[in-house]
Design an enzyme around this catalytic site. Structure first.
Site, mmCIF file in Angstrom:
data_model
loop_
_atom_site.group_PDB
_atom_site.id
_atom_site.type_symbol
_atom_site.label_atom_id
_atom_site.label_comp_id
_atom_site.label_asym_id
_atom_site.label_seq_id
_atom_site.Cartn_x
_atom_site.Cartn_y
_atom_site.Cartn_z
ATOM 1 N N LYS A 83 5.613 3.283 8.305
ATOM 2 C CA LYS A 83 4.443 4.144 8.498
ATOM 3 C C LYS A 83 3.173 3.298 8.556
ATOM 4 O O LYS A 83 2.341 3.446 9.449
ATOM 5 C CB LYS A 83 4.354 5.130 7.327
ATOM 6 C CG LYS A 83 3.188 6.079 7.404
ATOM 7 C CD LYS A 83 3.001 6.849 6.121
ATOM 8 C CE LYS A 83 4.265 7.573 5.713
ATOM 9 N NZ LYS A 83 4.052 8.452 4.554
ATOM 10 N N THR B 163 -4.708 13.366 5.197
ATOM 11 C CA THR B 163 -3.305 13.544 5.572
ATOM 12 C C THR B 163 -3.131 14.856 6.344
ATOM 13 O O THR B 163 -2.478 14.886 7.393
ATOM 14 C CB THR B 163 -2.405 13.510 4.327
ATOM 15 O OG1 THR B 163 -2.710 12.320 3.596
ATOM 16 C CG2 THR B 163 -0.934 13.484 4.706
ATOM 17 N N GLN C 233 7.372 3.862 3.843
ATOM 18 C CA GLN C 233 5.967 3.467 3.884
ATOM 19 C C GLN C 233 5.764 2.188 4.696
ATOM 20 O O GLN C 233 4.730 2.014 5.354
ATOM 21 C CB GLN C 233 5.471 3.262 2.442
ATOM 22 C CG GLN C 233 3.975 3.203 2.284
ATOM 23 C CD GLN C 233 3.331 4.576 2.204
ATOM 24 O OE1 GLN C 233 3.815 5.462 1.519
ATOM 25 N NE2 GLN C 233 2.242 4.760 2.921
ATOM 26 N N LYS D 7 5.376 1.819 -3.200
ATOM 27 C CA LYS D 7 5.286 3.172 -3.762
ATOM 28 C C LYS D 7 5.510 3.071 -5.261
ATOM 29 O O LYS D 7 6.193 2.151 -5.722
ATOM 30 C CB LYS D 7 6.364 4.068 -3.138
ATOM 31 C CG LYS D 7 6.109 5.549 -3.303
ATOM 32 C CD LYS D 7 5.167 6.100 -2.241
ATOM 33 C CE LYS D 7 4.757 7.516 -2.511
ATOM 34 N NZ LYS D 7 3.977 8.089 -1.400
ATOM 35 N N ASN E 16 -2.513 19.072 -1.680
ATOM 36 C CA ASN E 16 -3.511 18.379 -0.869
ATOM 37 C C ASN E 16 -3.189 18.440 0.626
ATOM 38 O O ASN E 16 -4.040 18.802 1.447
ATOM 39 C CB ASN E 16 -3.614 16.924 -1.351
ATOM 40 C CG ASN E 16 -4.505 16.094 -0.470
ATOM 41 O OD1 ASN E 16 -4.037 15.447 0.457
ATOM 42 N ND2 ASN E 16 -5.798 16.138 -0.721
ATOM 43 N N GLY F 188 -2.982 8.164 -4.246
ATOM 44 C CA GLY F 188 -2.381 9.385 -4.789
ATOM 45 C C GLY F 188 -1.127 9.793 -4.036
ATOM 46 O O GLY F 188 -0.810 9.247 -2.980
ATOM 47 N N ASP F 189 -0.396 10.720 -4.601
ATOM 48 C CA ASP F 189 0.748 11.374 -3.950
ATOM 49 C C ASP F 189 0.963 12.652 -4.763
ATOM 50 O O ASP F 189 0.037 13.110 -5.447
ATOM 51 C CB ASP F 189 1.987 10.452 -3.966
ATOM 52 C CG ASP F 189 3.138 10.990 -3.101
ATOM 53 O OD1 ASP F 189 3.005 10.983 -1.873
ATOM 54 O OD2 ASP F 189 4.168 11.442 -3.643
ATOM 55 N N LYS G 195 0.863 -1.186 0.000
ATOM 56 C CA LYS G 195 0.000 0.000 0.000
ATOM 57 C C LYS G 195 0.890 1.223 0.000
ATOM 58 O O LYS G 195 1.833 1.309 0.794
ATOM 59 C CB LYS G 195 -0.885 -0.021 1.265
ATOM 60 C CG LYS G 195 -1.863 1.116 1.353
ATOM 61 C CD LYS G 195 -3.198 0.748 0.752
ATOM 62 C CE LYS G 195 -4.057 1.955 0.422
ATOM 63 N NZ LYS G 195 -3.774 2.589 -0.876
ATOM 64 N N SER H 262 -6.916 5.553 3.674
ATOM 65 C CA SER H 262 -6.959 4.684 2.498
ATOM 66 C C SER H 262 -7.317 3.265 2.919
ATOM 67 O O SER H 262 -8.094 2.575 2.249
ATOM 68 C CB SER H 262 -5.591 4.652 1.813
ATOM 69 O OG SER H 262 -5.446 5.754 0.952
HETATM 70 P P1 NDP Z 1 0.472 17.861 -4.189
HETATM 71 O O1 NDP Z 1 0.966 17.528 -5.549
HETATM 72 O O2 NDP Z 1 -0.977 18.033 -3.957
HETATM 73 O O3 NDP Z 1 1.197 19.186 -3.652
HETATM 74 C C1 NDP Z 1 2.572 19.274 -3.533
HETATM 75 C C2 NDP Z 1 2.933 20.680 -3.130
HETATM 76 O O4 NDP Z 1 4.323 20.739 -2.860
HETATM 77 C C3 NDP Z 1 2.661 21.696 -4.220
HETATM 78 O O5 NDP Z 1 2.362 22.935 -3.646
HETATM 79 C C4 NDP Z 1 3.999 21.727 -4.957
HETATM 80 O O6 NDP Z 1 4.250 22.930 -5.656
HETATM 81 C C5 NDP Z 1 4.973 21.589 -3.812
HETATM 82 N N1 NDP Z 1 6.201 20.948 -4.304
HETATM 83 C C6 NDP Z 1 6.323 19.739 -4.926
HETATM 84 N N2 NDP Z 1 7.584 19.502 -5.276
HETATM 85 C C7 NDP Z 1 8.277 20.588 -4.867
HETATM 86 C C8 NDP Z 1 9.636 20.944 -4.934
HETATM 87 N N3 NDP Z 1 10.545 20.137 -5.519
HETATM 88 N N4 NDP Z 1 10.007 22.131 -4.383
HETATM 89 C C9 NDP Z 1 9.093 22.940 -3.798
HETATM 90 N N5 NDP Z 1 7.787 22.657 -3.716
HETATM 91 C C10 NDP Z 1 7.393 21.495 -4.232
HETATM 92 O O7 NDP Z 1 1.083 16.729 -3.225
HETATM 93 P P2 NDP Z 1 0.631 16.302 -1.760
HETATM 94 O O8 NDP Z 1 0.143 17.478 -1.002
HETATM 95 O O9 NDP Z 1 -0.236 15.119 -1.892
HETATM 96 O O10 NDP Z 1 2.019 15.767 -1.156
HETATM 97 C C11 NDP Z 1 2.915 16.624 -0.437
HETATM 98 C C12 NDP Z 1 3.862 15.773 0.392
HETATM 99 O O11 NDP Z 1 3.094 14.989 1.315
HETATM 100 C C13 NDP Z 1 4.721 14.764 -0.387
HETATM 101 O O12 NDP Z 1 5.955 14.613 0.282
HETATM 102 C C14 NDP Z 1 3.919 13.470 -0.250
HETATM 103 O O13 NDP Z 1 4.726 12.323 -0.413
HETATM 104 C C15 NDP Z 1 3.424 13.615 1.173
HETATM 105 N N6 NDP Z 1 2.269 12.798 1.500
HETATM 106 C C16 NDP Z 1 1.084 12.921 0.822
HETATM 107 C C17 NDP Z 1 0.003 12.150 1.168
HETATM 108 C C18 NDP Z 1 -1.332 12.329 0.543
HETATM 109 O O14 NDP Z 1 -2.283 11.716 1.031
HETATM 110 N N7 NDP Z 1 -1.487 13.145 -0.490
HETATM 111 C C19 NDP Z 1 0.104 11.108 2.224
HETATM 112 C C20 NDP Z 1 1.373 11.115 2.924
HETATM 113 C C21 NDP Z 1 2.402 11.919 2.538
HETATM 114 P P3 NDP Z 1 4.134 22.941 -7.266
HETATM 115 O O15 NDP Z 1 2.680 22.921 -7.557
HETATM 116 O O16 NDP Z 1 4.817 24.200 -7.660
HETATM 117 O O17 NDP Z 1 4.863 21.700 -7.759
#
Ligand code: NDP
Length: 444
Positions: free
Chosen positions: A114, A209, A111, A126, A240, A165-166, A90, A376
């Site tokens: 976690k 999250t 993961q 992943k 997200n 998603g991620d 997962k 999830s």
């Molecule tokens: P999204 O794609 O919804 O958002 C990511 C955000 O981070 C955007 O604002 C993006 O900006 C910014 N970002 C991405 N890459 C970079 C970078 N290299 N430098 C600066 N800013 C960056 O992703 P999520 O919110 O889903 O995920 C965010 C984090 O949380 C990740 O590490 C993910 O693995 C982790 N996570 C997410 C989960 C989930 O349920 N969604 C669960 C557990 C962990 P821009 O639009 O400019 O790229």
């Protein structure tokens, strides 16, 4: 050389060029040293760590698709099936140009622990691709997702591997992926989570999250005689996790003053207006700088620097290694006393060490962002039962899970004489369950 040092040296030697994977393995193994040293003979004989750091399987494949100009494009696709000792693999799918095998191995490895911490029966995995959904039309995203799933569908299933998603994978992408899975296999089953509510999705998954992050933050603060209400919070990212962390922090009385994306950050001294951010990010897929068009009293700054803003609490919610030692020192100097990671490994190793050594409260991503995968797993349960629970039911279960994760990390840290070190606590608690299951299942 100790068993831990030996394994780390082998990981570096045998996985060249995978810096993030080395970093994740080092952080976990270092914090498990107390447990591993105490059981060294048994673990060595069973090659437990050697098996723990090697994914059960990595699937790597070509993803050809046609863009809007009729040009064929080719991306790399992956699924890392890391460890299935306690349940089906997962973990999310990431679509971002930076994706490579090393990054997915780091994410899959994290993961495993976690998922164990959530207390639910899910193994770790992943996947993703170096495809960049930014700037692509809906048709192009669909073409990519269909091609990606055509191959991936051979290796996943509701009782085998359940992606979610991620970064870069939200409701739109999950919809396209699910449609293609159904078409390829003829099965209407809970093979993906984060689905739309009309076709098997769970209420609260979208918020999970971010909400979970704030629930565990609140728990950590209470356990240390502090409270969230009235505190100033800086959150990085505006995807997200960042959006729903903002929502819950505001509901609990905190003031969130900054958000960012990969171009820059906004500062709103009066508190972020989340409806404006949701419209920019969730509806128009725009950039965070557009916020100042609607809220002229806010300030947009191009580039990095969000961690220099004065705050009580920092929640990094963007991506790996976005917060370094210099940032950590700036936070401390400005009075920040607590950090909880919404993203996966957003703090560098040096920054993490600084937080722990300087006495700041620090909750690592492995525990702090586990609410997403936990919900999830609740979606998987509802799919198996062919039932849908109410928002309140799922939210209550999520909160309960986060409170329990805090208790497990806190308890494990105390048991091993490192009270308050939630990095060690979370790693130890997650590790213990996986080890027990691996030992019981023989040499596999
Ligand atoms: P999204 O794609 O919804 O958002 C990511 C955000 O981070 C955007 O604002 C993006 O900006 C910014 N970002 C991405 N890459 C970079 C970078 N290299 N430098 C600066 N800013 C960056 O992703 P999520 O919110 O889903 O995920 C965010 C984090 O949380 C990740 O590490 C993910 O693995 C982790 N996570 C997410 C989960 C989930 O349920 N969604 C669960 C557990 C962990 P821009 O639009 O400019 O790229």
């Amino acid at each position: 050389m100790s068993y831990v040092d030996e394994i780390y040296a082998k990981v570096v030697e045998q996985n060249p060029g995978e810096a993030e994977f080395h970093q994740a393995v080092k952080e976990v193994l270092d914090s498990l040293k107390l447990v591993i040293d105490a059981n060294e003979e048994k673990y060595r004989k069973m090659a437990l760590l050697e098996r723990m750091v090697e994914p059960e399987r990595i699937i790597s494949f070509r993803v050809p698709w046609v863009d809007d100009n009729g040009q064929v494009q080719v991306n790399k696709g992956y699924r890392v099936q890391f460890n299935s000792a306690i349940g089906p693999y997962k973990g999310g799918l990431r679509l971002h140009p930076s994706v490579n095998q090393g990054i997915l191995k780091f994410l899959g490895f994290e993961q495993v622990f976690k998922n164990s911490l959530t207390g639910l029966p899910i193994g770790g995995g992943k996947g993703g691709s170096n495809f960049d959904p930014k700037g692509k039309s809906d048709r192009e995203v669909m073409a990519f997702c269909q091609s990606f799933m055509t191959e991936l569908s051979k290796y996943i299933g509701a009782d085998q591997d359940v992606p979610a998603g991620d970064i870069g994978v939200g409701a739109r992408e999950i919809g396209f992926l699910y449609g293609q899975y159904k078409r390829m296999t003829g099965l209407y089953e809970g093979v993906l989570t984060g689905k739309g509510l009309n076709y098997g999705g769970s209420l609260v998954r979208t918020q999970a999250t971010g909400y979970g992050l704030v629930y565990i933050l609140d728990e950590m603060l209470k356990a240390n005689n502090k409270e969230l209400a009235g505190k100033t919070v800086v959150i990085s990212g505006s995807g997200n996790v960042a959006i729903y962390a903002t929502e819950k922090a505001q509901q609990l009385g905190a003031k969130v003053v900054a958000l960012s994306d990969s171009n820059g950050y906004i500062y709103d001294k009066d508190g972020i207006k989340l409806d404006v951010v949701k419209d920019i990010k969730e509806v128009r897929r725009g950039r965070i700088k557009e916020y100042v068009n609607t809220v002229p009293s806010a300030v947009y700054t191009e580039g990095k620097g969000i961690w220099t803003i004065k705050c009580d609490i920092a929640l990094p919610c963007a991506t790996q290694n976005e917060l370094n030692l210099e940032d950590a020192k700036a936070l401390k100097a400005n009075g920040c006393f607590a950090v909880a990671e919404g993203a996966n490994m957003p703090s560098t190793r040096e920054a993490t060490d600084f937080f722990l050594e300087s006495g700041m409260l620090f909750m690592p991503g492995k525990a702090a962002n586990a609410g997403g995968v936990a919900t999830s797993a609740l979606e998987m349960s509802q799919n198996s039962q062919r039932l849908a629970w109410t928002f309140e039911e799922v939210d209550a279960k999520l909160k309960d899970i986060m409170v329990n994760i805090f208790a497990k990390a806190d308890d494990a840290a105390k048991r091993y004489g490192v009270a308050g070190n939630y990095v060690a606590g979370a790693n130890i608690a997650g590790f213990e369950k996986v080890v027990d299951a691996m030992m019981a299942q023989g040499i596999v």
